[in-house]
Design an enzyme around this catalytic site. Structure first.
Site, PDB file in Angstrom:
ATOM      1  N   LYS A 195       0.277  -1.296   0.060  1.00 37.62           N
ATOM      2  CA  LYS A 195      -0.267   0.464   0.056  1.00 37.62           C
ATOM      3  C   LYS A 195       0.612   1.435  -0.229  1.00 37.62           C
ATOM      4  O   LYS A 195       2.016   1.625   0.288  1.00 37.62           O
ATOM      5  CB  LYS A 195      -0.944   0.005   1.273  1.00 37.62           C
ATOM      6  CG  LYS A 195      -2.429   1.123   1.391  1.00 37.62           C
ATOM      7  CD  LYS A 195      -3.156   0.335   2.548  1.00 37.62           C
ATOM      8  CE  LYS A 195      -3.804   1.225   2.217  1.00 37.62           C
ATOM      9  NZ  LYS A 195      -5.227   0.865   3.375  1.00 37.62           N
ATOM     10  N   GLU A 234     -19.054  -5.677   9.247  1.00 40.40           N
ATOM     11  CA  GLU A 234     -20.811  -5.231   9.739  1.00 40.40           C
ATOM     12  C   GLU A 234     -21.136  -5.482  10.524  1.00 40.40           C
ATOM     13  O   GLU A 234     -21.638  -5.772  12.490  1.00 40.40           O
ATOM     14  CB  GLU A 234     -20.781  -4.171   9.819  1.00 40.40           C
ATOM     15  CG  GLU A 234     -19.877  -2.925   9.021  1.00 40.40           C
ATOM     16  CD  GLU A 234     -19.527  -3.166   7.639  1.00 40.40           C
ATOM     17  OE1 GLU A 234     -18.382  -2.008   7.350  1.00 40.40           O
ATOM     18  OE2 GLU A 234     -19.230  -4.692   7.161  1.00 40.40           O
ATOM     19  N   ARG A 262     -24.678  -2.401   6.499  1.00 47.04           N
ATOM     20  CA  ARG A 262     -24.531  -3.379   6.063  1.00 47.04           C
ATOM     21  C   ARG A 262     -25.005  -4.340   7.748  1.00 47.04           C
ATOM     22  O   ARG A 262     -24.917  -5.256   7.112  1.00 47.04           O
ATOM     23  CB  ARG A 262     -22.612  -3.857   5.962  1.00 47.04           C
ATOM     24  CG  ARG A 262     -22.663  -3.193   4.658  1.00 47.04           C
ATOM     25  CD  ARG A 262     -21.228  -2.413   5.221  1.00 47.04           C
ATOM     26  NE  ARG A 262     -20.441  -3.930   4.782  1.00 47.04           N
ATOM     27  CZ  ARG A 262     -19.807  -4.410   3.708  1.00 47.04           C
ATOM     28  NH1 ARG A 262     -20.109  -3.500   2.406  1.00 47.04           N
ATOM     29  NH2 ARG A 262     -18.805  -4.648   3.816  1.00 47.04           N
TER      30      ARG A 262
END
Length: 642
Positions: free
Chosen positions: A286, A372, A400
């Site tokens: 990243k 979630e 969600r």
């Protein structure tokens, strides 16, 4: 600041077909130029940086090998799609990213034919890709379908549900696992690259398929032994046993920053005729290629404007603490007094402020990953055993977990505390991230307590209220950004459940606010006072249960009532009107208007302007009150404003 980077190769590229004839050396130069373009553009606009920098070479390789847009390329989450946008006809608009009327910060079907599926939330790419692959087969068409997933998205259960289904269908689907945190892969190098090319090559697959045909004619015990030997050998060499068990042919890991590794493997995967899904495991870093983003991937995941040379962020000094930081302060204060207080988040510890709680109470802080649904039911289990779980999730991400809120929390009456950050307008992230729908979702649930602070001082008191309330589920919604600059107590004092307050006494018209719309209501009241009116302004504090004494007073002592919220149609205002009607308080001529977010998906923009456009800023509130009183004898007696 330096000038724009030179881009001689990129300047020859408008669409992906322009790069399909390029050599590996030219592709490498192109990737470097795309990376520089992303860094320069995001330094001007802000946005997601680290994830996109990590997939530059992968993006170049995918568009070089596959015939997009005929071949479908689906990016999970979408925040790593800036290089993709540059290569697909949108370079000339890349510096409008996340600006009003500009490019979305995520993939969006309406924006380009190269975006076959829109995304803003995670872990949807494999499901969407499988649907497209099945559609291709049913239509008897020929195309590749490629789903890129990673940057934490593999921690969500939906990805595994899709993989389980895909492995059972025998449909040709290519999944690229962008592993950018080394959570799965060992270090990669020449040996693993060689093995990946070998395992994806036609000769290997031909030999493997011949061997499978051969052992199919052997006695059953020998057939099973041969299959186990194949699985063991491939798992020992590649580490892909998990994906093989889900029905995927596994290739990898390979270095995602080496085009000489990526291109031949992707060609092999594209050209093989083997049935069933394939997973290509690509290891990336990243922020690759930009040292500030490499060394601080969390900090440079999403950024505002910054200095390209130094990496320094252009952040104005805050005038008041953010609601997120006040949430953390309140939670820490409650946890210091009660060792049953637990903090939970779903892959957003810094974004929600849970990381600060974790610094103080690491043993009571849980980041469950992008999960979630699990976070809410996990909290329900803790509540069953007498703990006090605070689940901190962005409002739009809480969507969600709605079934878990209904079935596992509300139905059982469990004291789980839902803390919904980013409620209301969020600005540049746009339609996928505005916290618009939490109020309609929660207000219909029996036994749910829903509160919203009007400022950061109220936030502290409501954190104390959540901690003290053990009779059932509760929720608090609060916005992104800074508070109003009010003084903060070291610890809040619980507010009586379902009790609002009048903050300005008046007559004729009442303004009833939920949450941070209180201050625009007070500003509107000042405007109206200069016109000779003196409105009452009330802070509901609670969207549920409603303060019935306050509602009756507002309804019976005023000609008109304006209800203001920063949420969608069907929320607080609808709840108030239904309650007034049920109580018969609309039977005697009370004029009521509800002001909320518009009944549409609002694109990116400045939250302040979006509030103005929706009529929930001070001017719109005052105008609505005046329109309700048009023709009123009291209003007619007032002098016109100079």
């Amino acid at each position: 600041m330096p000038g724009r980077p030179e881009t001689p190769v990129l300047d020859t590229v408008t669409f992906p077909q322009d790069i399909r004839h390029l050599s590996l050396d030219d592709l490498t130069r192109l990737a470097d130029e795309v990376r520089g373009e992303v860094i320069d553009a995001v330094s001007c606009t802000g946005g997601h940086l680290g994830a996109g920098l990590g997939v530059v070479e992968l993006t170049v390789a995918l568009h070089h090998v596959f015939e997009t847009p005929h071949d479908r390329l689906i990016w999970d989450v979408g925040h790593q799609c800036y290089p993709h946008k540059i290569l697909t006809g949108r370079r000339d608009r890349i510096r409008t990213l996340r600006q009003p009327g500009g490019l979305s910060g995520f993939t969006r079907r309406a924006e380009s034919e190269y975006d076959p599926f829109g995304a803003g939330h995670s872990s949807t790419s494999i499901s969407a890709g499988l649907g497209m692959a099945i559609a291709r087969d049913l239509a008897e068409e020929t195309r590749s379908v490629v789903a890129v997933i990673g940057d934490g998205s593999m921690s969500a259960g939906m990805a595994y549900e899709a993989m389980n289904n895909a492995g059972d269908t025998n449909t040709r689907l290519i999944v690229i696992l962008n592993d950018n945190d080394m959570s799965i892969a060992p270090p990669v190098g020449a040996l693993s690259a060689h093995l990946s090319r070998l395992l994806s090559s036609k000769p290997w697959l031909s030999v493997r398929n011949m061997a499978k045909d051969l052992v199919a004619h052997l006695p059953r015990p020998m057939e099973r032994a041969a299959a186990q030997l194949d699985e063991f050998a491939r798992g020992f060499v590649t580490g892909g046993t998990l994906f093989e068990e889900l029905g995927f042919y596994y290739v990898g890991p390979i270095d995602g920053h080496r085009l000489d590794h990526l291109v031949p493997v992707l060609r092999n995967v594209r050209d093989t005729k083997q049935d069933g899904p394939v997973l290509v495991h690509v290891v990336t870093k990243k922020g690759h290629g930009y040292p500030p983003a490499e060394t601080a991937p969390d900090k440079y995941h999403g950024v505002g404007r910054f200095n390209v040379v130094t990496g320094a962020l252009h952040k104005p000094a805050p005038q008041a603490p953010s609601y997120t930081s006040v949430f953390a302060k309140g939670l820490i204060a409650e946890a210091e007094d009660d060792d049953r207080v637990v903090g939970i988040t779903a892959a957003m510890p810094a974004g929600t402020g849970i990381d600060k709680f974790g610094d103080h109470f690491p043993e009571r802080c849980f980041d469950v990953g992008i999960a979630e649904q699990h976070a809410v039911t996990f909290a329900a289990g803790l509540a069953c055993e007498g703990f006090k779980p605070f689940v901190a999730i962005y409002s739009s991400f809480m969507q969600r977990a709605y079934d878990q809120i209904v079935h596992d929390v509300a139905l059982q009456g469990l004291p789980v505390r839902l803390c919904m950050d980013r409620a209301g307008y969020v600005g540049a992230d746009g339609a996928t991230h505005h916290g618009a729908f939490d109020l309609p979702m929660l207000l219909c649930l029996p036994g749910m307590v829903v509160m919203a602070p009007s400022d950061e001082g109220e936030m502290m008191h409501m954190m104390a209220t959540l901690a003290a309330y053990d009779d059932g589920p509760s929720a608090i919604r609060y916005p992104r950004g800074e508070g109003e600059g009010v003084d903060l107590p070291e610890r809040g004092t619980p507010v009586p459940i379902g009790k609002g307050r009048v903050v300005r006494e008046g007559k004729v018209v009442a303004l009833l606010s939920l949450g941070t719309r209180l201050y625009p209501c007070l500003e509107a009241a000042e405007d109206l006072a200069q016109r000779g009116l003196s409105p009452t302004v009330a802070d509901a504090r609670f969207a549920k249960p409603l303060d019935m004494d306050l509602l009756r007073r507002l309804a019976t002592e005023h000609e008109a009532l304006v209800v203001v919220e920063e949420g969608s149609v069907g929320g607080f205002g609808a709840h108030v009107v239904q309650t007034l009607a049920a109580e018969g308080l609309l039977d005697h001529g009370l004029k009521v208007r509800t002001l909320c977010m518009p009944d549409c998906f609002v694109e990116q923009g400045k939250p302040e302007q979006q509030a103005v456009d929706a009529g929930i800023a001070a001017a719109g509130i005052a105008a609505t009150a005046l329109s309700l009183l048009n023709g009123s004898t009291i209003l007619a007696e007032q002098p016109a404003r100079a």
